[in-house]
Design a protein around this motif. Structure first.
Motif, PDB file in Angstrom:
ATOM      1  N   GLY A  12       1.188  -1.749   0.209  1.00 30.00           N
ATOM      2  CA  GLY A  12      -0.022  -0.109  -0.015  1.00 30.00           C
ATOM      3  C   GLY A  12       1.216   1.547   0.631  1.00 30.00           C
ATOM      4  O   GLY A  12       0.207   2.289   0.172  1.00 30.00           O
ATOM      5  N   HIS A  13       2.260   1.548  -0.318  1.00 34.05           N
ATOM      6  CA  HIS A  13       2.626   2.413  -0.470  1.00 34.05           C
ATOM      7  C   HIS A  13       1.694   3.491  -1.829  1.00 34.05           C
ATOM      8  O   HIS A  13       2.634   4.611  -1.741  1.00 34.05           O
ATOM      9  CB  HIS A  13       4.689   2.331  -1.448  1.00 34.05           C
ATOM     10  CG  HIS A  13       5.463   1.345  -0.331  1.00 34.05           C
ATOM     11  ND1 HIS A  13       5.870   2.083   1.026  1.00 34.05           N
ATOM     12  CD2 HIS A  13       5.051   0.249   0.021  1.00 34.05           C
ATOM     13  CE1 HIS A  13       7.118   1.193   1.443  1.00 34.05           C
ATOM     14  NE2 HIS A  13       6.223   0.055   1.447  1.00 34.05           N
ATOM     15  N   ALA A  14       1.419   3.231  -2.754  1.00 28.15           N
ATOM     16  CA  ALA A  14       0.886   3.789  -3.250  1.00 28.15           C
ATOM     17  C   ALA A  14       1.760   4.491  -4.197  1.00 28.15           C
ATOM     18  O   ALA A  14       1.066   5.277  -4.708  1.00 28.15           O
ATOM     19  CB  ALA A  14      -0.468   3.860  -3.090  1.00 28.15           C
ATOM     20  N   ARG A  15       3.067   4.176  -4.412  1.00 24.95           N
ATOM     21  CA  ARG A  15       4.162   4.683  -5.497  1.00 24.95           C
ATOM     22  C   ARG A  15       3.177   4.540  -6.610  1.00 24.95           C
ATOM     23  O   ARG A  15       3.648   6.093  -7.428  1.00 24.95           O
ATOM     24  CB  ARG A  15       5.768   4.213  -5.086  1.00 24.95           C
ATOM     25  CG  ARG A  15       5.971   4.521  -3.190  1.00 24.95           C
ATOM     26  CD  ARG A  15       6.740   5.976  -3.247  1.00 24.95           C
ATOM     27  NE  ARG A  15       8.311   5.555  -4.265  1.00 24.95           N
ATOM     28  CZ  ARG A  15       9.391   5.328  -3.897  1.00 24.95           C
ATOM     29  NH1 ARG A  15       8.757   4.861  -2.914  1.00 24.95           N
ATOM     30  NH2 ARG A  15       9.808   5.150  -4.806  1.00 24.95           N
ATOM     31  N   PHE A  17       1.245   4.502  -7.978  1.00 20.21           N
ATOM     32  CA  PHE A  17      -0.291   5.219  -8.286  1.00 20.21           C
ATOM     33  C   PHE A  17       0.093   7.383  -8.288  1.00 20.21           C
ATOM     34  O   PHE A  17      -0.361   7.491  -9.096  1.00 20.21           O
ATOM     35  CB  PHE A  17      -0.899   5.094  -6.953  1.00 20.21           C
ATOM     36  CG  PHE A  17      -2.474   5.982  -7.775  1.00 20.21           C
ATOM     37  CD1 PHE A  17      -3.066   6.101  -8.108  1.00 20.21           C
ATOM     38  CD2 PHE A  17      -2.993   7.311  -7.209  1.00 20.21           C
ATOM     39  CE1 PHE A  17      -4.945   6.894  -8.633  1.00 20.21           C
ATOM     40  CE2 PHE A  17      -3.746   7.768  -6.774  1.00 20.21           C
ATOM     41  CZ  PHE A  17      -5.139   8.047  -7.703  1.00 20.21           C
ATOM     42  N   ALA A  18       0.627   7.496  -6.788  1.00 21.68           N
ATOM     43  CA  ALA A  18       1.031   8.926  -7.154  1.00 21.68           C
ATOM     44  C   ALA A  18       2.247   8.792  -8.788  1.00 21.68           C
ATOM     45  O   ALA A  18       1.820  10.120  -9.112  1.00 21.68           O
ATOM     46  CB  ALA A  18       1.996   9.225  -5.984  1.00 21.68           C
ATOM     47  N   LEU A  19       2.099   8.099  -9.087  1.00 24.54           N
ATOM     48  CA  LEU A  19       3.752   8.293 -10.086  1.00 24.54           C
ATOM     49  C   LEU A  19       3.194   7.719 -11.213  1.00 24.54           C
ATOM     50  O   LEU A  19       3.392   8.802 -12.779  1.00 24.54           O
ATOM     51  CB  LEU A  19       5.050   7.462 -10.240  1.00 24.54           C
ATOM     52  CG  LEU A  19       5.893   8.253  -8.639  1.00 24.54           C
ATOM     53  CD1 LEU A  19       7.015   7.482  -9.020  1.00 24.54           C
ATOM     54  CD2 LEU A  19       6.342  10.011  -9.283  1.00 24.54           C
ATOM     55  N   ASP A  28      -9.496   1.881  -0.171  1.00 20.08           N
ATOM     56  CA  ASP A  28      -9.350   2.518   0.876  1.00 20.08           C
ATOM     57  C   ASP A  28      -7.943   1.839   2.071  1.00 20.08           C
ATOM     58  O   ASP A  28      -7.447   2.585   2.754  1.00 20.08           O
ATOM     59  CB  ASP A  28     -10.150   2.578   1.529  1.00 20.08           C
ATOM     60  CG  ASP A  28     -11.140   3.392   1.308  1.00 20.08           C
ATOM     61  OD1 ASP A  28     -11.320   4.112  -0.034  1.00 20.08           O
ATOM     62  OD2 ASP A  28     -12.547   3.338   1.521  1.00 20.08           O
ATOM     63  N   GLY A  30      -5.164   1.030   0.728  1.00 17.83           N
ATOM     64  CA  GLY A  30      -3.479   1.224  -0.296  1.00 17.83           C
ATOM     65  C   GLY A  30      -3.398   0.709  -1.227  1.00 17.83           C
ATOM     66  O   GLY A  30      -2.078   0.822  -2.192  1.00 17.83           O
ATOM     67  N   LEU A  50       8.479   3.382 -14.431  1.00 21.52           N
ATOM     68  CA  LEU A  50       8.698   4.103 -13.161  1.00 21.52           C
ATOM     69  C   LEU A  50       8.388   4.063 -12.257  1.00 21.52           C
ATOM     70  O   LEU A  50       8.766   3.434 -11.446  1.00 21.52           O
ATOM     71  CB  LEU A  50       8.308   5.633 -13.884  1.00 21.52           C
ATOM     72  CG  LEU A  50       8.374   7.034 -12.767  1.00 21.52           C
ATOM     73  CD1 LEU A  50       9.801   7.095 -12.849  1.00 21.52           C
ATOM     74  CD2 LEU A  50       8.122   8.337 -13.382  1.00 21.52           C
ATOM     75  N   ILE A  52       7.008   0.380 -11.980  1.00 19.94           N
ATOM     76  CA  ILE A  52       7.997  -0.699 -11.344  1.00 19.94           C
ATOM     77  C   ILE A  52       9.028  -0.706 -11.124  1.00 19.94           C
ATOM     78  O   ILE A  52       9.425  -0.879  -9.668  1.00 19.94           O
ATOM     79  CB  ILE A  52       8.279  -1.619 -12.709  1.00 19.94           C
ATOM     80  CG1 ILE A  52       7.007  -1.684 -13.515  1.00 19.94           C
ATOM     81  CG2 ILE A  52       9.086  -2.882 -12.597  1.00 19.94           C
ATOM     82  CD1 ILE A  52       6.862  -2.510 -14.663  1.00 19.94           C
ATOM     83  N   ALA A  53      10.219   0.391 -11.540  1.00 23.53           N
ATOM     84  CA  ALA A  53      11.659   1.631 -10.691  1.00 23.53           C
ATOM     85  C   ALA A  53      10.937   1.592  -9.136  1.00 23.53           C
ATOM     86  O   ALA A  53      12.184   1.557  -8.693  1.00 23.53           O
ATOM     87  CB  ALA A  53      12.275   1.439 -11.891  1.00 23.53           C
ATOM     88  N   ASN A  54      10.230   2.244  -9.185  1.00 29.23           N
ATOM     89  CA  ASN A  54       9.735   2.878  -7.944  1.00 29.23           C
ATOM     90  C   ASN A  54       9.464   1.897  -6.856  1.00 29.23           C
ATOM     91  O   ASN A  54       8.687   2.575  -5.599  1.00 29.23           O
ATOM     92  CB  ASN A  54       9.364   3.782  -7.931  1.00 29.23           C
ATOM     93  CG  ASN A  54      10.144   5.297  -9.108  1.00 29.23           C
ATOM     94  OD1 ASN A  54      10.222   5.910  -7.736  1.00 29.23           O
ATOM     95  ND2 ASN A  54      10.488   5.205 -10.098  1.00 29.23           N
ATOM     96  N   CYS A  55       8.798   0.963  -7.147  1.00 31.99           N
ATOM     97  CA  CYS A  55       8.014  -0.236  -6.117  1.00 31.99           C
ATOM     98  C   CYS A  55       8.615  -0.094  -5.175  1.00 31.99           C
ATOM     99  O   CYS A  55       9.750  -1.470  -4.853  1.00 31.99           O
ATOM    100  CB  CYS A  55       7.256  -1.359  -5.939  1.00 31.99           C
ATOM    101  SG  CYS A  55       6.102  -2.108  -5.180  1.00 31.99           S
TER     102      CYS A  55
ATOM    103  N   SER B 119      -6.140   7.461   2.983  1.00 33.09           N
ATOM    104  CA  SER B 119      -6.134   6.347   1.913  1.00 33.09           C
ATOM    105  C   SER B 119      -6.139   7.528   0.833  1.00 33.09           C
ATOM    106  O   SER B 119      -5.950   8.757   1.501  1.00 33.09           O
ATOM    107  CB  SER B 119      -7.746   6.217   1.333  1.00 33.09           C
ATOM    108  OG  SER B 119      -8.789   7.082   1.195  1.00 33.09           O
ATOM    109  N   ASN B 345      13.595   3.974  -7.608  1.00 29.77           N
ATOM    110  CA  ASN B 345      13.807   4.252  -6.934  1.00 29.77           C
ATOM    111  C   ASN B 345      12.902   3.981  -5.631  1.00 29.77           C
ATOM    112  O   ASN B 345      11.615   4.256  -5.619  1.00 29.77           O
ATOM    113  CB  ASN B 345      13.818   6.144  -6.725  1.00 29.77           C
ATOM    114  CG  ASN B 345      14.226   7.213  -5.669  1.00 29.77           C
ATOM    115  OD1 ASN B 345      13.860   6.228  -4.342  1.00 29.77           O
ATOM    116  ND2 ASN B 345      13.569   7.619  -5.640  1.00 29.77           N
ATOM    117  N   ARG B 356       4.732  -0.323   6.459  1.00 30.70           N
ATOM    118  CA  ARG B 356       5.001   0.493   5.841  1.00 30.70           C
ATOM    119  C   ARG B 356       3.988   1.213   6.930  1.00 30.70           C
ATOM    120  O   ARG B 356       2.757   1.596   7.364  1.00 30.70           O
ATOM    121  CB  ARG B 356       4.142   0.389   4.458  1.00 30.70           C
ATOM    122  CG  ARG B 356       4.281   1.582   4.132  1.00 30.70           C
ATOM    123  CD  ARG B 356       2.991   2.429   3.323  1.00 30.70           C
ATOM    124  NE  ARG B 356       1.667   1.692   2.848  1.00 30.70           N
ATOM    125  CZ  ARG B 356       0.311   2.200   3.310  1.00 30.70           C
ATOM    126  NH1 ARG B 356       0.641   3.917   3.646  1.00 30.70           N
ATOM    127  NH2 ARG B 356      -0.276   1.407   3.138  1.00 30.70           N
TER     128      ARG B 356
END
Lengths: 65, 413
Positions: A12-15, A17-19, A28, A30, A50, A52-55, B119, B345, B356
């Protein structure tokens, strides 16, 4: 290009989604899912790489062409 | 009373995370440790290991059975393990601050109750208010040509935003900040740590009682109505969770914002680039989080094991030094350089595995909005001549003062 999110690994880092919000949805808690059954439009392939390489959990994977 | 740090002669066998030189510039020390002895040890305060390689940190974070969250504080309370009676705050919070101090199963269900409050959808809802808080702060000093980017800005944002989640007035944000600093930043001073913890506990207990009478749209009300295993949640669990939200949401994010502004004040190329290419911000935010990850968490070894060739015994402590992991050149080429558009990264500023950071979406949003609003009004700024930048360290590392100068907004071309 086709991608998937390994739900056993996703924390659930959601990186992703952010990128690359065009390629993933998050619930809800994550947890991410690849949209369109993981099918990546050609113009979004760079963003998919991007994600893939940030998870941090290595949960986003390329699974096929 | 604070335990003063003796000078460190050998970082591999006698490290001290409160050493003033380490607090202000730990990077060369980690680099040396990675080359010479990547899992350092100390017997100061308690027998504690500190891995500095990405691989080792991530492995421990993914092994909650051998590395328990029963000891997440990086400064063990005085008297721990001596058989002395526990402190008042520890009795009142019989379940600790779940889920961060908990192992499964308590961790699992308390985390599930907390996550929806952080969330992506909820955080989107806090973004507009966060932006107006940030913008109002910048306006308050933009005409002056000088400000403390840490104290006047970074420090002011997260306590107000966390107030939104807890449903408490913005006017209390400085009080919150004071309690959290006593609890975390001055954790080596037992009196301050206990006083900060008790003050938060008393305040939140009062708020909880008030929510029973007057429910609101906030975390406390939600937890009061929650049903787990077909029953209500114990008040001590609710209070521990609320306290966690307060403790974890304030000086962590404040440190990330402050460190990022410090970086931009001292690196002209990066500042110019971020102003010229605002679309870089989401990637740049991740890179700044990697380079200046504020948080270190502790773990308690539950059974004899080995990490990176080092034998760890049950009862010993381990520091999950996420910031050191993020600077490991094996995982990040040119690890000590900030590369704003770093594409590969997998940083662990928010930890890794089941613990987390539950507030990571919120923190990321706050950092992005804080940088955007600052750069929009103050695109050009530098450290004030002769400025003293003071860093705090321990559980959370970040700058406490970053005096900067800039062209006053009225004078700008």
């Amino acid at each position: 290009m086709r991608i998937r999110v390994d739900e056993g690994r996703c924390q659930g880092h959601a990186r992703c989604f952010a990128l690359a919000p065009e390629l993933f949805s998050v619930d809800d808690y994550g947890l991410s899912t690849a949209l369109r059954d993981g099918e990546v439009p050609v113009e979004l392939e760079a963003k998919a790489r991007l994600a893939i390489a940030n998870c941090p959990e290595c949960a986003v994977e390329e699974v096929g062409p | 009373m604070a335990r003063h740090t003796e000078p460190v002669l050998d970082w591999a066998s006698d490290f001290d995370i409160l050493d003033p030189g380490y607090v202000s510039d730990p990077f060369p020390i980690w680099e040396e440790l990675r080359r010479r002895c990547p899992v350092a040890h100390t017997s100061r305060r308690a027998s504690t290991w500190m891995p500095t390689r990405y691989e080792d940190v991530v492995r421990i974070a993914h092994d909650p059975e051998r590395f328990s969250s029963a000891a997440v504080g990086v400064i063990p309370p005085v008297g721990e393990g001596t058989g002395e009676p526990p402190e008042p705050g520890e009795v009142l919070l019989a379940y600790g601050l779940p889920p961060i101090t908990a192992d499964p199963p308590l961790h699992t269900w308390t985390r599930r109750l907390l996550l929806p409050w952080f969330s992506h959808r909820r955080v989107e809802g806090y973004a507009a208010t966060t932006r107006s808080i940030a913008s109002r702060l910048v306006e308050s000093f933009a005409d002056r040509g000088a400000a403390d980017a840490a104290a006047d800005y970074a420090q002011q944002i997260p306590a107000r935003v966390i107030g939104l989640v807890l449903g408490v007035p913005e006017a209390l944000s400085d009080t919150f900040t004071g309690w959290v600093r006593d609890f975390l930043e001055f954790a080596d001073d037992d009196e301050r740590r206990v006083a900060g913890g008790l003050a938060m506990f008393r305040y939140l207990s009062g708020e909880l009682e008030r929510r029973r009478e007057e429910p609101g749209d906030d975390l406390l009300t939600d937890l009061l109505g929650a049903r787990v295993h077909e029953g209500p949640v114990d008040d001590a669990v609710i209070l521990g969770m609320a306290m966690l939200v307060l403790v974890a949401g304030v000086d962590t994010t404040w440190s990330a914002i402050g460190a990022s502004l410090w970086h931009l004040a001292t690196h002209d190329d990066d500042r110019h680039r971020l102003v010229a290419e605002p679309e870089l911000l989401p990637i740049a935010v991740e890179e700044l989080l990697r380079a200046y990850a504020p948080v270190t968490m502790g773990r308690l070894v539950t059974e004899d094991t080995e990490v990176g060739g080092c034998p760890m015994a049950a009862g010993e402590r381990v520091l999950l030094n996420f910031a050191a992991a993020n600077r490991d050149p094996e995982a990040f080429p040119e690890a000590d350089r900030v590369v704003l558009d770093r594409a590969h990264n997998r940083h662990v500023a928010f930890g890794s595995g089941i613990h987390r950071c539950a507030g990571s979406n919120l923190a990321r949003m706050e950092l992005a909005v804080a940088l955007e609003e600052w750069l929009r009004r103050i695109p050009e700024f530098h450290l004030a001549p002769g400025a003293e930048v003071r860093w705090a360290g321990g559980q959370v590392r970040g700058p406490r003062t970053v005096p900067v100068r800039f062209p006053p907004s009225g004078a700008q071309a």
